[in-house]
Design a protein around this motif. Structure first.
Motif, short mmCIF file in Angstrom:
data_model
loop_
_atom_site.label_atom_id
_atom_site.label_comp_id
_atom_site.label_asym_id
_atom_site.label_seq_id
_atom_site.Cartn_x
_atom_site.Cartn_y
_atom_site.Cartn_z
N SER A 86 0.88 -1.29 0.12
CA SER A 86 0.03 0.00 -0.15
C SER A 86 0.60 1.32 -0.05
CB SER A 86 -1.01 0.08 1.27
OG SER A 86 -0.19 0.15 2.55
N ARG A 106 1.97 -6.79 -5.35
CA ARG A 106 0.98 -6.22 -5.80
C ARG A 106 1.49 -5.35 -7.05
NH1 ARG A 106 -2.77 -1.42 -2.86
NH2 ARG A 106 -4.02 -0.95 -4.78
N ASP A 110 -0.96 -5.59 -10.21
CA ASP A 110 -1.70 -4.27 -10.25
C ASP A 110 -0.79 -3.18 -10.89
OD1 ASP A 110 -3.42 -2.29 -10.15
OD2 ASP A 110 -3.56 -2.56 -7.71
N TRP A 113 -1.52 0.49 -9.99
CA TRP A 113 -1.05 0.88 -8.68
C TRP A 113 0.23 1.23 -8.84
CZ3 TRP A 113 2.20 -1.76 -5.17
CH2 TRP A 113 2.39 -1.15 -4.03
N GLU A 116 0.87 4.62 -10.10
CA GLU A 116 0.70 5.48 -9.10
C GLU A 116 1.86 5.79 -8.11
OE1 GLU A 116 -2.31 6.49 -5.38
OE2 GLU A 116 -2.70 4.58 -6.79
#
Length: 233
Positions: A86, A106, A110, A113, A116
């Motif tokens: 995260s 992740r 992803d 993500w 980002e």
């Protein structure tokens, strides 16, 4: 050659796994604190690689307290992996001064993500590409992502990554040398810096990697041996 020694942590202890198997855990002779201070005496050590092994398995950062302490014990940049799933977790590590973030599961599964994260932390994110043959594995090397290395590299070629850390899981901790052929192949496939990881045994392995155009190598099990460091200075 930029040597990046590894410190793998479980419950505050410096350990090594064999082929990522949590049931094959071996305690190292130096504590994480002692290891970081020892590695920092070598000018060839450009960064130190820290992995929260239980964080990788439990999908959460669990060793932030000791990692924060390790940061105070060295002037070398630290790259941290294990459980970084995260933005909030990355922000915690950024807040304690960690230089680079290693993203695995992740970041593999992803891409939006990852885009980002790299936009927020350009050139500070390494993606850990951990593979058996050409298949990338995730969740502490326990699951096949069903994504190949080649397909993944195409997806991330345009991102502002610090680099790609390629680990051949079958070589990790086996004292058989890295996967030279696939490491070179990956290096030829991407503009990103490729860091060799898994199986590096000695100075000869480092020199062979360097002759192939690989200038960065993570050294795990071998870095805990005094013999490895003979002649490195």
């Amino acid at each position: 050659m930029n040597i990046i020694p590894a410190v793998d942590i479980i419950d505050g202890q410096n350990v090594r796994l064999t082929q990522g198997d949590y049931d094959q855990k071996t305690a190292m002779k130096r504590t994480p604190e002692e290891a970081v201070q020892f590695y920092s005496t070598f000018e060839q050590v450009g960064r130190i690689h820290i992995v929260d092994l239980m964080g990788a398995l439990k999908q959460n950062a669990l060793e932030t307290t000791i990692i924060s302490k390790l940061k105070t014990l060295t002037d070398r940049p630290l790259q941290i992996g294990g459980g970084l799933r995260s933005i909030e977790t990355i922000e915690v590590y950024d807040g304690i001064g960690i230089d680079y973030f290693i993203l695995g599961t992740r970041a593999i599964m992803d891409i939006d993500w990852l885009n980002e994260v790299t936009a927020r932390y350009p050139n500070r994110v390494f993606v850990g590409v951990d593979a058996r043959e050409n298949d990338i594995y995730v969740n502490g090397w326990t699951e096949n992502s069903n994504i190949t290395i080649d397909d993944y590299l195409e997806q991330v070629e345009g991102l502002d990554l610090a680099g790609i850390i390629y680990t051949d899981i079958n070589k990790d901790g086996m004292n058989q040398g890295p996967n030279f052929e696939n490491t070179k192949r990956i290096n030829d496939l991407t503009r990103h810096t490729v860091i060799a990881s898994g199986g590096v045994r000695n100075k000869e392995d480092l020199e062979k990697l360097e002759s192939m155009g690989i200038e960065n190598a993570i050294v795990g099990k071998a870095s805990h041996s005094d013999e490895f460091w003979e002649g490195i200075r």
